[in-house]
Design an enzyme around this catalytic site. Structure first.
Site, PDB file in Angstrom:
ATOM      1  N   CYS A   1      20.324  36.617  42.333  1.00 45.69           N
ATOM      2  CA  CYS A   1      19.186  35.773  41.951  1.00 45.69           C
ATOM      3  C   CYS A   1      18.120  35.832  43.049  1.00 45.69           C
ATOM      4  O   CYS A   1      18.350  36.328  44.156  1.00 45.69           O
ATOM      5  CB  CYS A   1      19.649  34.334  41.701  1.00 45.69           C
ATOM      6  SG  CYS A   1      19.887  33.364  43.200  1.00 45.69           S
TER       7      CYS A   1
ATOM      8  N   GLU B   1      26.592  35.076  46.823  1.00 49.20           N
ATOM      9  CA  GLU B   1      25.963  35.831  47.922  1.00 49.20           C
ATOM     10  C   GLU B   1      25.587  34.895  49.068  1.00 49.20           C
ATOM     11  O   GLU B   1      25.730  35.225  50.250  1.00 49.20           O
ATOM     12  CB  GLU B   1      24.704  36.551  47.428  1.00 49.20           C
ATOM     13  CG  GLU B   1      24.921  37.510  46.273  1.00 49.20           C
ATOM     14  CD  GLU B   1      24.740  36.844  44.902  1.00 49.20           C
ATOM     15  OE1 GLU B   1      25.193  35.693  44.714  1.00 49.20           O
ATOM     16  OE2 GLU B   1      24.147  37.485  44.023  1.00 49.20           O
TER      17      GLU B   1
ATOM     18  N   ASN C   1      30.829  31.782  43.999  1.00 50.61           N
ATOM     19  CA  ASN C   1      29.927  30.663  43.704  1.00 50.61           C
ATOM     20  C   ASN C   1      30.673  29.332  43.719  1.00 50.61           C
ATOM     21  O   ASN C   1      31.846  29.246  43.333  1.00 50.61           O
ATOM     22  CB  ASN C   1      29.153  30.877  42.399  1.00 50.61           C
ATOM     23  CG  ASN C   1      30.003  31.227  41.201  1.00 50.61           C
ATOM     24  OD1 ASN C   1      31.062  31.820  41.324  1.00 50.61           O
ATOM     25  ND2 ASN C   1      29.550  30.867  40.019  1.00 50.61           N
TER      26      ASN C   1
HETATM   27  N1  THU Z   1      25.280  32.936  40.504  1.00 52.76           N
HETATM   28  C1  THU Z   1      25.694  33.549  41.659  1.00 52.76           C
HETATM   29  O1  THU Z   1      26.709  33.181  42.245  1.00 52.76           O
HETATM   30  N2  THU Z   1      24.929  34.560  42.137  1.00 52.76           N
HETATM   31  C2  THU Z   1      23.790  35.028  41.557  1.00 52.76           C
HETATM   32  O2  THU Z   1      23.124  35.865  42.126  1.00 52.76           O
HETATM   33  C3  THU Z   1      23.414  34.547  40.222  1.00 52.76           C
HETATM   34  C4  THU Z   1      24.093  33.305  39.776  1.00 52.76           C
HETATM   35  C5  THU Z   1      26.083  31.818  39.981  1.00 52.76           C
HETATM   36  C6  THU Z   1      25.415  30.479  40.084  1.00 52.76           C
HETATM   37  C7  THU Z   1      26.122  29.700  38.996  1.00 52.76           C
HETATM   38  O3  THU Z   1      27.299  29.127  39.533  1.00 52.76           O
HETATM   39  C8  THU Z   1      26.501  30.750  37.966  1.00 52.76           C
HETATM   40  O4  THU Z   1      26.355  32.014  38.609  1.00 52.76           O
HETATM   41  C9  THU Z   1      25.641  30.719  36.718  1.00 52.76           C
HETATM   42  O5  THU Z   1      24.303  30.775  37.037  1.00 52.76           O
END
Ligand code: THU
Length: 142
Positions: free
Chosen positions: A95, A57, A44
């Protein structure tokens, strides 16, 4: 296929070490395993304008499609957690936006990939259509 469930999870865990998440402090790694044996990872990437954050992702899919066309997506591993505790706690599931983004690359390879969501005590094994039933994809536009 040269990757395994364990190596894909390890690749996702390693990718999470490169997360840029100074705002949430929640580090996520994702690894895409393709039928040709290649693995593409993402972490992320947050932004001072919080809503512009890119999930792990989505970063992985962007890398996979922009660097080269990898063919059939067989599996995805996702892991996350607070810095220093990645993989602790409940399995992290993609998500909603990431489910849709993954669906695009899955549809391009005409497959319903396995999704391994890694938690402390268990690895939740799903397929993408469990996470995104009745999806909208490339064929919906024809
Ligand atoms: N996040 C992801 O990288 N993937 C997901 O499927 C859910 C959330 C990240 C986004 C943000 O940087 C952190 O997790 C908290 O929401």
């Amino acid at each position: 296929m040269s990757w395994t469930r364990e190596s894909l999870i390890a690749a996702a865990r390693d990718a999470a070490t490169r997360a840029y998440a100074p705002y949430s402090n929640f580090h996520v790694g994702a690894a895409l395993g393709f039928a040709d044996g290649s693995v593409v990872t993402g972490a992320n990437v947050e932004n001072a304008s919080y809503g512009l954050t890119l999930c792990a992702e989505t970063v992985a899919v962007g890398k996979a499609l922009s660097e080269d066309w990898r063919g059939r997506l067989e599996a995805v591993a996702v892991i996350g957690g607070k810095a220093g505790a990645v993989g602790a706690g409940d399995p992290v599931t993609p998500c909603g936006r990431c489910r849709q983004v993954l669906n695009e690359v899955a549809a391009l390879g005409d497959n319903d990939p396995t999704v391994w969501c890694v938690g402390e005590n268990d690895v939740l094994e799903l397929v993408l259509s469990d996470l995104l039933p009745r999806s909208f994809g490339p064929s919906s536009l024809s």
